[in-house]
Design an enzyme around this catalytic site. Sequence first.
Site, PDB file in Angstrom:
ATOM      1  N   HIS A   1     106.138   9.407  -8.628  1.00  0.00           N
ATOM      2  CA  HIS A   1     106.824  10.569  -7.895  1.00  0.00           C
ATOM      3  C   HIS A   1     107.878  11.187  -8.383  1.00  0.00           C
ATOM      4  CE1 HIS A   1     107.413  12.715  -4.017  1.00  0.00           C
ATOM      5  NE2 HIS A   1     108.806  12.390  -4.333  1.00  0.00           N
TER       6      HIS A   1
ATOM      7  N   LEU B   1     104.367   7.340   3.416  1.00  0.00           N
ATOM      8  CA  LEU B   1     104.443   8.312   2.538  1.00  0.00           C
ATOM      9  C   LEU B   1     105.393   8.256   1.328  1.00  0.00           C
ATOM     10  CD1 LEU B   1     102.820  10.812   1.050  1.00  0.00           C
ATOM     11  CD2 LEU B   1     104.476  12.414   2.453  1.00  0.00           C
ATOM     12  N   ASP B   2     105.143   8.162  -0.122  1.00  0.00           N
ATOM     13  CA  ASP B   2     106.307   8.110  -1.024  1.00  0.00           C
ATOM     14  C   ASP B   2     107.389   7.189  -0.513  1.00  0.00           C
ATOM     15  OD1 ASP B   2     104.802  10.013  -2.405  1.00  0.00           O
ATOM     16  OD2 ASP B   2     106.191  11.778  -1.383  1.00  0.00           O
TER      17      ASP B   2
HETATM   18  C1  GAR Z   1     104.019  14.859 -11.790  1.00  0.00           C
HETATM   19  O1  GAR Z   1     105.214  15.314 -11.780  1.00  0.00           O
HETATM   20  C2  GAR Z   1     103.866  13.667 -10.505  1.00  0.00           C
HETATM   21  O2  GAR Z   1     105.217  13.062 -10.528  1.00  0.00           O
HETATM   22  C3  GAR Z   1     103.640  14.606  -9.525  1.00  0.00           C
HETATM   23  O3  GAR Z   1     102.869  15.533  -9.844  1.00  0.00           O
HETATM   24  C4  GAR Z   1     102.919  15.823 -11.229  1.00  0.00           C
HETATM   25  C5  GAR Z   1     101.568  15.642 -11.947  1.00  0.00           C
HETATM   26  O4  GAR Z   1     101.630  16.104 -13.228  1.00  0.00           O
HETATM   27  N1  GAR Z   1     103.212  13.732  -8.403  1.00  0.00           N
HETATM   28  C6  GAR Z   1     103.488  13.863  -7.066  1.00  0.00           C
HETATM   29  O5  GAR Z   1     104.368  14.778  -6.657  1.00  0.00           O
HETATM   30  C7  GAR Z   1     102.789  13.235  -6.173  1.00  0.00           C
HETATM   31  N2  GAR Z   1     103.484  13.111  -4.814  1.00  0.00           N
HETATM   32  P1  GAR Z   1     100.508  15.761 -14.052  1.00  0.00           P
HETATM   33  O6  GAR Z   1      99.145  16.291 -13.630  1.00  0.00           O
HETATM   34  O7  GAR Z   1     100.643  16.408 -15.650  1.00  0.00           O
HETATM   35  O8  GAR Z   1     100.624  14.350 -14.331  1.00  0.00           O
END
Ligand code: GAR
Length: 210
Positions: free
Chosen positions: A106, A141-142
């Site tokens: 996260h 969540l989270d």
């Molecule tokens: C990342 O920044 C991850 O931390 C976030 O989505 C992005 C995915 O990037 N996840 C969340 O926000 C989950 N709640 P990626 O597809 O390049 O790994």
Amino acid sequence: MTIRVVILLSGRGSNFQAIVEAQLPIDIVAVVSNRPQAAGLDYARARGLHTVALDHTDHPDREAFDTLLADEIERHQPDLVVLAGYMRILSAAFIARFEGRLLNIHPSLLPMFPGLKTHERALAEGIKVHGCTVHFVTAQLDHGPIVIQAAVPVRTDDTPATLAARVLMQEHRIYPQAIRWFAEGRLEINRGCVNLKDDPTSQSVLSTGA
Ligand code: GAR
């Protein structure tokens, strides 16, 4: 020992790539996406990995979709399920099936800023230190036991995009580390907190990086 890992993603897949490039003692047995067009699936195919696209828009009922998803994942008998930018809320039933072997990354220092738009919210609050968290997924969540975090400074001229980029570099560092510890059997959960086995100080659970 090599553990069996299923990756779950929705988009770009840069965390997934970082995990692959880290050459961990894991066998990625499937890469599953709820979005058939996810770039992460293209990368997986190019690496010869088994991919599955399960389009959630074909299944309006969340519980039913999550049951399908969980059944698909379980077919691959994973020791660990890795959420790598999986952008859908998982049902309680799904989480219960994989609890203890379900990791998420996260883009904030949890428990600050659960949910979406973490970088915008961090800037709006004027906080000086931001970062990212790898944690075991629980029904809330989270939340869930924190494995590792990395902190980055917030600059006065940061935009959500520049801050996101700085945090993402740290995500690519800590997610492989967390998975390595899991694969080595070094993560112990004790009263909602993760301890790193054979590390009496557990200092390495907290990492900082600029
Ligand atoms: C990342 O920044 C991850 O931390 C976030 O989505 C992005 C995915 O990037 N996840 C969340 O926000 C989950 N709640 P990626 O597809 O390049 O790994």
